[in-house]
Design a protein around this motif. Sequence first.
Motif, PDB file in Angstrom:
ATOM      1  N   THR A   3       0.830  -1.199   0.000  1.00 39.83           N
ATOM      2  CA  THR A   3       0.000   0.000   0.000  1.00 39.83           C
ATOM      3  C   THR A   3       0.865   1.249   0.000  1.00 39.83           C
ATOM      4  OG1 THR A   3      -1.657  -1.192   1.276  1.00 39.83           O
ATOM      5  CG2 THR A   3      -1.837   1.202   1.213  1.00 39.83           C
ATOM      6  N   GLY A  19      -9.340   1.899  14.860  1.00 42.19           N
ATOM      7  CA  GLY A  19     -10.151   1.940  13.648  1.00 42.19           C
ATOM      8  C   GLY A  19      -9.279   2.443  12.518  1.00 42.19           C
ATOM      9  N   MET A  20      -9.054   1.628  11.504  1.00 46.40           N
ATOM     10  CA  MET A  20      -8.117   1.989  10.446  1.00 46.40           C
ATOM     11  C   MET A  20      -8.708   1.747   9.062  1.00 46.40           C
ATOM     12  SD  MET A  20      -5.344   3.166  11.796  1.00 46.40           S
ATOM     13  CE  MET A  20      -5.201   3.487  13.572  1.00 46.40           C
ATOM     14  N   PRO A  21      -8.423   2.658   8.099  1.00 43.09           N
ATOM     15  CA  PRO A  21      -8.888   2.471   6.722  1.00 43.09           C
ATOM     16  C   PRO A  21      -7.989   1.465   5.990  1.00 43.09           C
ATOM     17  CG  PRO A  21      -7.709   4.542   6.916  1.00 43.09           C
ATOM     18  CD  PRO A  21      -7.757   3.957   8.293  1.00 43.09           C
ATOM     19  N   ILE A  22      -8.322   0.194   6.120  1.00 46.83           N
ATOM     20  CA  ILE A  22      -7.541  -0.858   5.483  1.00 46.83           C
ATOM     21  C   ILE A  22      -7.576  -0.647   3.963  1.00 46.83           C
ATOM     22  CG2 ILE A  22      -7.259  -3.344   5.207  1.00 46.83           C
ATOM     23  CD1 ILE A  22      -6.818  -2.277   8.058  1.00 46.83           C
ATOM     24  N   THR A  32       0.064  -1.880   6.436  1.00 47.99           N
ATOM     25  CA  THR A  32       0.129  -2.580   7.728  1.00 47.99           C
ATOM     26  C   THR A  32       1.305  -2.068   8.551  1.00 47.99           C
ATOM     27  OG1 THR A  32       1.368  -4.373   6.667  1.00 47.99           O
ATOM     28  CG2 THR A  32      -1.034  -4.642   6.863  1.00 47.99           C
ATOM     29  N   SER A  58     -10.497  -3.760  17.217  1.00 48.05           N
ATOM     30  CA  SER A  58     -10.150  -3.083  15.974  1.00 48.05           C
ATOM     31  C   SER A  58     -11.265  -3.247  14.954  1.00 48.05           C
ATOM     32  CB  SER A  58      -8.845  -3.640  15.405  1.00 48.05           C
ATOM     33  OG  SER A  58      -8.972  -5.030  15.131  1.00 48.05           O
ATOM     34  N   ILE A  59     -11.432  -2.197  14.122  1.00 47.76           N
ATOM     35  CA  ILE A  59     -12.398  -2.243  13.029  1.00 47.76           C
ATOM     36  C   ILE A  59     -11.790  -1.581  11.795  1.00 47.76           C
ATOM     37  CG2 ILE A  59     -14.423  -2.200  14.556  1.00 47.76           C
ATOM     38  CD1 ILE A  59     -14.740   0.799  13.754  1.00 47.76           C
ATOM     39  N   ASP A  60     -12.368  -1.866  10.642  1.00 48.14           N
ATOM     40  CA  ASP A  60     -12.021  -1.187   9.402  1.00 48.14           C
ATOM     41  C   ASP A  60     -12.900   0.061   9.330  1.00 48.14           C
ATOM     42  OD1 ASP A  60     -11.429  -0.390   6.844  1.00 48.14           O
ATOM     43  OD2 ASP A  60     -11.904  -2.291   5.883  1.00 48.14           O
ATOM     44  N   SER A  61     -12.290   1.238   9.327  1.00 50.28           N
ATOM     45  CA  SER A  61     -13.061   2.487   9.362  1.00 50.28           C
ATOM     46  C   SER A  61     -12.628   3.411   8.230  1.00 50.28           C
ATOM     47  CB  SER A  61     -12.900   3.185  10.710  1.00 50.28           C
ATOM     48  OG  SER A  61     -11.561   3.572  10.918  1.00 50.28           O
TER      49      SER A  61
END
Length: 347
Positions: free
Chosen positions: A2, A106-109, A114, A140-143
């Motif tokens: 990424t 909360g992270m924008p995957i 990573t 943790s979540i995808d945000s």
Amino acid sequence: MTQQVRLTDLAHGGGCGCKLAPAVLRDILAGVPQAALFPNLMVGTETSDDAAVWRLNDQQALVATTDFFMPVVDDPFDFGRIAATNAISDVYAMGATPIFALAIVGMPIGKLSTDQISAILAGGAAVCAEAGIPVAGGHSIDSVEPIYGLVAMGLVHPDKVLTNRTARPGDVLLLTKGLGVGVLSAGFKQERLAPEGYAALIASTTQLNRIGAELAGFAGVHAATDVTGFGLLGHALEMCRGAGVSAEIQAGAPILLDGVEALARSGVRTGASGRNWASYGEAVVLPEGFDDWRRDILCDPQTSGGLLIALSPEAVPQVMARLVELGATAAAVVGRIVEGPPEIRVV
């Protein structure tokens, strides 16, 4: 792999400037039913204090808080450090010693690598290690935007809990850090922040408010709160409302972080400082002709700011000496508590 991106480009706001404006928060909470009375709940939501406190037994009370926000800087490790320092500060503000933390992630995957996300968590863990506590878990979540913070837990003797509602007329107000974090972070996002300003920003926001765990041991310390998203005036006003007193704040007394005055004079400010003033300005009396930039600094959201301590004048030398030992060189007396309605007069 990424592509590396600026963390602040992914966030609509940063740090404690992301907090809901005080007036908006009051309106929201007004519609929430009050919790039933629990005899062991020593501190709840009554006076907008920094953390909840639950009596465990005659010798121990559990202090619990959560704090998280979006990036205020682009370096992932520094972001993690700032967010963790900010969260742990709420435990210190209650006079407690932290014991462990849980991570909120909360992270924008797909937008962050990573490696960047790992560095954020590593920064938070590094500060927790400095405070002598583990990060014992989390969620943790995808945000859409990057969010990081902690649930922080601490212990304190039930008789030594500090709150924001026990200030007394005659007390001096002591602030343990300099002001201007919001201005510096806005300058950073606008690419107008000089290297020395960035260094001041990082040094202040990653300095643990360790003095909080020791405050109950000083005779004459009556109340404390940490100065974060609502600015010095907003959190001082919460202290006044909790105790039913007035405060005088000396406009020139708070020490400003390096670079803040020049940026503020040139018009750099956060949107949150304006929202803060709109929320509580009716309870603040300013001198005639008071400069807008000075008002903005007093309302400036302080990500991982200092503790505001109400204490007797006689206690100031001893507390200041300990602050110097802990490296809090920007600590300063910024005002006093007086008799009167819950309002602030800037002098």
